[in-house]
Structures are given as structure tokens and as C-alpha cells.
Design an enzyme around this catalytic site. Sequence first.
Site: not given
Length: 254
Positions: A140, A155
Site C-alpha cells: 500500500s 496498518y
Amino acid sequence: MDFSNKVVIITGASSGIGAAAAVLFAKQSAKVVLVGRNETKLLDIAKKCKDAKGIEPLTVRADLTNDEDVKKIFDETIKHFGRIDVLVNNAGIGFRGGIRDGVEIYDRAMATNVRPVYLLTSLATPYLVQSKGNVINVSSVAALKPIKDVAFLAYCMSKAALDQFTRCVALELAGDGVRVNSVNPGATKTNFAEAAGMSKEQTEKLYESRDQNNPLRKMAKSEEVADLILYLASDRAASITGATFVIDNGEMLV
């Protein structure tokens, strides 16, 4: 790109980027192994894969935080197809929360987004060395910059760890002819935000913000990310390893 007789394992294949990648590989004649927790959705994607070229995929229902389930993926794949050429580590979950929310979120994020990838890749390595195959990790842009608007500390850390894992394993396996790369999407229209605990209204506002503020004034589609995964897994990318490829509509620029 032709993946005839190539066996491709895709985790998180029941929806979003994983599902799009599975169908795309199937269209290129790959023998696809679909891994996920939702058996009903897996079977739906399996039908789409078979419809593409008539090749029956293998579906494996597995919880990647369970080591025995992870081992089962490889046992069933080798029993069914006899080889492994590509591992797509796509499964992952968003975890909302910041430094004030305690360490439990961190533990869950690393246990879900990092440890399974480590184990999956470890178990796949002997087969990938035999086939001179490759690994694609779906990371990501959160690995490269904090997420704006919402606290996603654990995250972001898990995805940064995944990028370093990509580089380290790429260096370790390069001598055996195995490539390891990472795809780092920005905001993509999947069920990611709602799965991370955001309401439908919050998700819509977040997506509207990304559509307005990304330099290209849009978000990525799962199929676009899948295209990049397919390219990196193909022989066209034979000289690429240890790299992180951002696909974010310019999100990293602002």
C-alpha cells in the site's frame, strides 16, 4: 502474456484486487489457486475463472492466521497441480487506530498482514526455486506515507514491514532466479474501508475526498491493480526484483 501451465496462488481471492487478479490470470491460461475465507465468494470467482479459458481452478478455504490452514494451501496445490510458479500475497486487512488505542491493534495488524506473508513465502520458496517463479506482495502507499483523515498507524507499519520483507527476500532469492516485488496501491474501490470498520457513509466521504484530491481526480479500480500484478509476474518483468510499484493516481504527490 501467456501463463499456460503456470500455477498461480492468490490469497484474498474472494473479492477486490485478489478476485480481479484471479480472473485476469485465468484469462491468460493460468492454473489458478484461489485462497480465502468466504467459500461462497470463492466459488463465484472460481466460476468466472473457469469461464475465461475452461481451466478449472482450485479453491482453498483458509484462515491465514492459522498455520495449519496455510500449510494446507501448499499441500492441496501440489497434490492438485504439482508445482507453483507465482505466489500473490494479496490478503490483508485495514486496522483503524492510533497510538492512543493500545498495542492490541498493532499485534493484530502484524499477525494478519505480515506473519502469514512470511510463512506463505517460506513454504512456497522450494517450489519457486524449482520453477524459477516469483512473488508479488500487495502492499500500500500507506507503507510510504501516513494515511490522511483517519488514524491507521498499525496498518501503515505492517505495510512498511511488508515492503522491507519484499526487498530482503528479493535479495536472498535472486541467486536462485526467484523474483520478489511489491505493488503499492493508493485508494482503490474495494471493500477495504468498510472491512476496516468504517461505516458506509464514512467510506463514501473518504472515497469522495480521494476522487476530488488525487491529482488524477479518481481512484484506482481493482482491475488496474491486477494488470500491474500480472505484468510483474510475467516474463516481461524478468529483470525486475526487489521493487515497489506505486499505483495511486498521484496520491503520493500531495
